[in-house]
Design an enzyme around this catalytic site. Structure first.
Site, PDB file in Angstrom:
ATOM      1  N   GLY A  13     -16.735 -14.766 -15.808  1.00  9.98           N
ATOM      2  CA  GLY A  13     -16.709 -13.295 -15.971  1.00  9.98           C
ATOM      3  C   GLY A  13     -15.681 -12.599 -16.479  1.00  9.98           C
ATOM      4  N   ILE A  18     -12.698  -6.826 -13.344  1.00 11.96           N
ATOM      5  CA  ILE A  18     -11.686  -7.601 -12.415  1.00 11.96           C
ATOM      6  C   ILE A  18     -11.354  -9.228 -12.826  1.00 11.96           C
ATOM      7  CG2 ILE A  18     -11.612  -8.609 -10.324  1.00 11.96           C
ATOM      8  CD1 ILE A  18     -13.506  -5.988  -9.188  1.00 11.96           C
ATOM      9  N   ASP A  64     -24.004 -18.602 -19.429  1.00 16.54           N
ATOM     10  CA  ASP A  64     -24.685 -17.852 -18.434  1.00 16.54           C
ATOM     11  C   ASP A  64     -24.681 -18.491 -16.993  1.00 16.54           C
ATOM     12  OD1 ASP A  64     -26.272 -16.593 -16.529  1.00 16.54           O
ATOM     13  OD2 ASP A  64     -28.116 -16.465 -18.116  1.00 16.54           O
ATOM     14  N   ASN A  91     -15.788 -14.781 -10.229  1.00 12.09           N
ATOM     15  CA  ASN A  91     -15.828 -13.626 -10.317  1.00 12.09           C
ATOM     16  C   ASN A  91     -16.960 -13.080 -10.953  1.00 12.09           C
ATOM     17  OD1 ASN A  91     -14.499 -10.678 -10.955  1.00 12.09           O
ATOM     18  ND2 ASN A  91     -15.137 -11.490 -13.112  1.00 12.09           N
ATOM     19  N   SER A 144     -16.890  -8.753  -1.590  1.00 14.10           N
ATOM     20  CA  SER A 144     -16.841  -7.432  -1.944  1.00 14.10           C
ATOM     21  C   SER A 144     -16.665  -6.677  -0.505  1.00 14.10           C
ATOM     22  CB  SER A 144     -18.090  -6.788  -2.457  1.00 14.10           C
ATOM     23  OG  SER A 144     -18.263  -5.425  -2.395  1.00 14.10           O
ATOM     24  N   GLN A 154     -28.390  -1.301  -3.263  1.00 20.63           N
ATOM     25  CA  GLN A 154     -27.709  -2.640  -3.286  1.00 20.63           C
ATOM     26  C   GLN A 154     -28.406  -3.653  -2.432  1.00 20.63           C
ATOM     27  OE1 GLN A 154     -23.824  -0.813  -2.565  1.00 20.63           O
ATOM     28  NE2 GLN A 154     -23.114  -1.732  -4.647  1.00 20.63           N
ATOM     29  N   TYR A 157     -27.882  -6.682  -3.816  1.00 18.70           N
ATOM     30  CA  TYR A 157     -26.624  -7.230  -4.115  1.00 18.70           C
ATOM     31  C   TYR A 157     -25.742  -7.445  -2.886  1.00 18.70           C
ATOM     32  CZ  TYR A 157     -22.009  -6.253  -5.856  1.00 18.70           C
ATOM     33  OH  TYR A 157     -20.460  -6.124  -6.163  1.00 18.70           O
ATOM     34  N   LYS A 161     -23.042 -10.722  -2.014  1.00 20.17           N
ATOM     35  CA  LYS A 161     -21.740 -10.556  -1.540  1.00 20.17           C
ATOM     36  C   LYS A 161     -21.402 -11.315  -0.225  1.00 20.17           C
ATOM     37  CE  LYS A 161     -20.834  -9.989  -5.407  1.00 20.17           C
ATOM     38  NZ  LYS A 161     -19.689 -10.366  -6.307  1.00 20.17           N
ATOM     39  N   THR A 189     -14.018  -0.006  -4.121  1.00 20.89           N
ATOM     40  CA  THR A 189     -14.860   0.684  -5.327  1.00 20.89           C
ATOM     41  C   THR A 189     -13.645   0.702  -6.333  1.00 20.89           C
ATOM     42  OG1 THR A 189     -16.459   1.912  -4.052  1.00 20.89           O
ATOM     43  CG2 THR A 189     -15.940   2.538  -6.387  1.00 20.89           C
ATOM     44  N   ILE A 190     -14.054  -0.186  -7.599  1.00 22.64           N
ATOM     45  CA  ILE A 190     -12.998  -0.703  -8.616  1.00 22.64           C
ATOM     46  C   ILE A 190     -13.820  -0.054  -9.663  1.00 22.64           C
ATOM     47  CG2 ILE A 190     -11.708  -2.057  -9.752  1.00 22.64           C
ATOM     48  CD1 ILE A 190     -10.937  -2.122  -6.546  1.00 22.64           C
ATOM     49  N   ASN A 195     -20.248  -0.170 -12.378  1.00 17.76           N
ATOM     50  CA  ASN A 195     -20.379   1.087 -11.640  1.00 17.76           C
ATOM     51  C   ASN A 195     -20.114   2.408 -12.351  1.00 17.76           C
ATOM     52  OD1 ASN A 195     -17.792   1.162 -11.757  1.00 17.76           O
ATOM     53  ND2 ASN A 195     -17.455   0.518  -9.402  1.00 17.76           N
TER      54      ASN A 195
HETATM   55  N1  LIG Z   1     -16.315  -2.879  -9.656  1.00 16.42           N
HETATM   56  C1  LIG Z   1     -16.427  -2.853  -8.076  1.00 16.42           C
HETATM   57  O1  LIG Z   1     -16.419  -1.565  -7.510  1.00 16.42           O
HETATM   58  C2  LIG Z   1     -16.438  -3.902  -7.373  1.00 16.42           C
HETATM   59  C3  LIG Z   1     -16.713  -5.229  -8.091  1.00 16.42           C
HETATM   60  N2  LIG Z   1     -17.087  -6.491  -7.340  1.00 16.42           N
HETATM   61  C4  LIG Z   1     -17.184  -7.594  -7.910  1.00 16.42           C
HETATM   62  O2  LIG Z   1     -16.364  -7.982  -8.812  1.00 16.42           O
HETATM   63  C5  LIG Z   1     -16.993  -8.839  -9.746  1.00 16.42           C
HETATM   64  C6  LIG Z   1     -16.556  -8.412 -11.246  1.00 16.42           C
HETATM   65  O3  LIG Z   1     -17.284  -7.210 -11.345  1.00 16.42           O
HETATM   66  P1  LIG Z   1     -16.491  -5.941 -12.244  1.00 16.42           P
HETATM   67  O4  LIG Z   1     -15.255  -6.467 -12.736  1.00 16.42           O
HETATM   68  O5  LIG Z   1     -16.373  -4.739 -11.352  1.00 16.42           O
HETATM   69  O6  LIG Z   1     -17.644  -5.796 -13.159  1.00 16.42           O
HETATM   70  P2  LIG Z   1     -17.754  -5.827 -14.990  1.00 16.42           P
HETATM   71  O7  LIG Z   1     -19.306  -5.662 -15.188  1.00 16.42           O
HETATM   72  O8  LIG Z   1     -16.623  -5.342 -15.665  1.00 16.42           O
HETATM   73  O9  LIG Z   1     -17.502  -7.497 -14.802  1.00 16.42           O
HETATM   74  C7  LIG Z   1     -18.388  -8.379 -14.495  1.00 16.42           C
HETATM   75  C8  LIG Z   1     -18.462  -9.628 -15.404  1.00 16.42           C
HETATM   76  O10 LIG Z   1     -19.171 -10.663 -15.182  1.00 16.42           O
HETATM   77  C9  LIG Z   1     -19.866 -10.855 -16.486  1.00 16.42           C
HETATM   78  N3  LIG Z   1     -21.084 -11.359 -15.950  1.00 16.42           N
HETATM   79  C10 LIG Z   1     -22.316 -10.800 -15.736  1.00 16.42           C
HETATM   80  N4  LIG Z   1     -23.318 -11.643 -15.660  1.00 16.42           N
HETATM   81  C11 LIG Z   1     -22.803 -12.993 -16.096  1.00 16.42           C
HETATM   82  C12 LIG Z   1     -23.340 -14.020 -16.284  1.00 16.42           C
HETATM   83  N5  LIG Z   1     -24.742 -14.264 -16.129  1.00 16.42           N
HETATM   84  N6  LIG Z   1     -22.495 -15.281 -16.494  1.00 16.42           N
HETATM   85  C13 LIG Z   1     -21.295 -14.922 -16.765  1.00 16.42           C
HETATM   86  N7  LIG Z   1     -20.789 -13.784 -16.768  1.00 16.42           N
HETATM   87  C14 LIG Z   1     -21.681 -12.889 -16.530  1.00 16.42           C
HETATM   88  C15 LIG Z   1     -19.690  -9.755 -17.294  1.00 16.42           C
HETATM   89  O11 LIG Z   1     -19.945 -10.264 -18.395  1.00 16.42           O
HETATM   90  C16 LIG Z   1     -18.561  -9.249 -17.008  1.00 16.42           C
HETATM   91  O12 LIG Z   1     -17.642  -9.910 -17.587  1.00 16.42           O
HETATM   92  C17 LIG Z   1     -18.339  -8.881  -9.485  1.00 16.42           C
HETATM   93  O13 LIG Z   1     -18.603 -10.132  -8.742  1.00 16.42           O
HETATM   94  C18 LIG Z   1     -18.319  -7.939  -8.724  1.00 16.42           C
HETATM   95  O14 LIG Z   1     -19.695  -8.109  -7.704  1.00 16.42           O
HETATM   96  C19 LIG Z   1     -16.968  -6.532  -5.931  1.00 16.42           C
HETATM   97  C20 LIG Z   1     -16.473  -5.101  -5.316  1.00 16.42           C
HETATM   98  C21 LIG Z   1     -16.246  -4.028  -6.184  1.00 16.42           C
HETATM   99  C1  LIG Z   2     -20.955  -2.003  -7.912  1.00 19.70           C
HETATM  100  C2  LIG Z   2     -20.187  -1.034  -7.030  1.00 19.70           C
HETATM  101  O1  LIG Z   2     -19.874  -0.059  -7.171  1.00 19.70           O
HETATM  102  C3  LIG Z   2     -19.413  -1.647  -5.947  1.00 19.70           C
HETATM  103  O2  LIG Z   2     -19.630  -3.160  -5.925  1.00 19.70           O
HETATM  104  C4  LIG Z   2     -19.401  -3.451  -4.873  1.00 19.70           C
HETATM  105  O3  LIG Z   2     -19.437  -4.648  -4.311  1.00 19.70           O
HETATM  106  C5  LIG Z   2     -18.684  -2.303  -4.064  1.00 19.70           C
HETATM  107  O4  LIG Z   2     -19.039  -2.426  -2.641  1.00 19.70           O
HETATM  108  C6  LIG Z   2     -19.044  -1.098  -4.856  1.00 19.70           C
HETATM  109  O5  LIG Z   2     -20.333  -0.611  -4.142  1.00 19.70           O
END
Ligand SMILES: NC(=O)C1=CN([C@@H]2O[C@H](COP(=O)(O)OP(=O)(O)OC[C@H]3O[C@@H](n4cnc5c(N)ncnc54)[C@H](O)[C@@H]3O)[C@@H](O)[C@H]2O)C=CC1
Ligand SMILES: C[C@H](O)[C@@H]1OC(=O)[C@H](O)[C@@H]1O
Length: 254
Positions: A13, A18, A64, A91, A144, A154, A157, A161, A189-190, A195
């Site tokens: 991902g 991230i 996927d 990720n 997370s 969530q 979700y 995590k 929260t990133i 989000n």
């Molecule tokens: N943004 C936040 O506040 C937080 C995010 N996380 C975790 O960080 C990780 C990355 O998320 P973010 O960068 O925030 O969001 P994002 O939406 O930018 O990145 C998620 C990535 O996963 C990919 N993805 C989604 N479904 C997929 C699939 N079926 N197969 C392959 N790739 C897939 C998306 O295309 C994207 O590149 C996630 O696991 C999320 O749960 C954890 C804590 C906080």
């Molecule tokens: C997607 C949310 O903003 C984000 O995902 C997490 O895992 C964090 O705790 C936030 O809720």
């Protein structure tokens, strides 16, 4: 100092958010990087261009993660291209916010399949390759703060995590004898695509910001250092651990 010189790092991902920051961070620290993406090929291509601009080799592979076949294909293509897997960063994830009482079965199942099943089969495929190579490795899962606290919208979700962190604890035991370390980062929260709709609610965004002692929401590159650290030999005696990366949000009760 480059912490991942000569390593091959795989990140799921990683076309945005991230995952992309982790991939770029690994390249900045001397690694060749293979990224998985699901839909955004332009994003994946631009991440690889950035990796190459840093003087490292990169490759993007579509898949996927909810499909267990993707895991074996991803690892096989990485090994074809770069000969080995030293570090695996799990990720990829989704968080389609929804209320509990009328959670659609499809939303629940898709979230489980992407976040939990995807992590399981990806980690398994990467670990099998590392065991075959015989020189250890490092696995970092993006869990997370939501592994520790709940979220009204969530309920599908947060268990994934907590599950991903729990997976790292169990694989740390299962894989320790092979010299493979398994750890989690727990972002707060990133600001990413996951989000952006939720945080468009100004009141909610304001509340989140005020809860963070460091005074700001996170950016994807706030995860770069913690992920590179856990992947590197600086963390050579760290396994089964979880590193909160949340600007202090979790401890800020009152
Ligand atoms: N943004 C936040 O506040 C937080 C995010 N996380 C975790 O960080 C990780 C990355 O998320 P973010 O960068 O925030 O969001 P994002 O939406 O930018 O990145 C998620 C990535 O996963 C990919 N993805 C989604 N479904 C997929 C699939 N079926 N197969 C392959 N790739 C897939 C998306 O295309 C994207 O590149 C996630 O696991 C999320 O749960 C954890 C804590 C906080
Ligand atoms: C997607 C949310 O903003 C984000 O995902 C997490 O895992 C964090 O705790 C936030 O809720």
């Amino acid at each position: 100092m480059k912490l991942l010189e000569g390593k091959t790092v795989l990140v799921t991902g990683a076309s945005a958010g991230i995952g992309r920051a982790a991939a770029i961070g690994a390249a900045r620290h001397g690694a060749d990087v293979v990224i998985n993406f699901s839909r955004d090929e332009a994003g994946a291509a631009s991440a690889v261009a950035e990796i190459e601009a840093l003087g490292q080799r990169g490759l993007y592979v579509q898949g996927d993660v909810a499909d267990p076949a993707t895991a074996k294909d991803f690892v096989a293509k990485a090994v074809d291209k770069f000969g080995k897997v030293d570090v695996f960063v799990n990720n990829a994830g989704i968080c389609p916010f929804h209320a509990f009482l009328d959670m659609p079965v499809e939303t629940f199942e898709r979230t489980m399949r992407v976040n939990m099943h995807g992590a399981y089969f990806m980690v398994q495929a990467a670990a099998n390759q590392m065991v075959k190579q015989g020189h250890g490795g490092a696995i970092v899962a993006v869990s997370s703060i939501s592994a520790l606290v709940g979220g009204e919208y969530q309920t599908h979700y947060t268990p994934t995590k907590a599950g991903v962190h729990s997976l790292m604890q169990s694989t740390a035991i299962a894989l320790g004898k092979y010299g493979i370390r398994c750890n989690s980062v727990l972002p707060g929260t990133i600001l990413t695509d996951i989000n952006k709709d939720d945080l468009a609610d100004v009141e909610k965004r304001d509340y989140m910001e005020k809860r963070i002692p460091l005074g700001r929401l996170g950016q994807p590159d706030d995860l770069e250092g913690p992920i590179v650290f856990l992947a590197s030999d600086l963390a050579k005696y760290v396994t089964g651990a979880a590193l909160l990366v949340d600007g202090g949000m979790f401890v800020n009760l009152q």
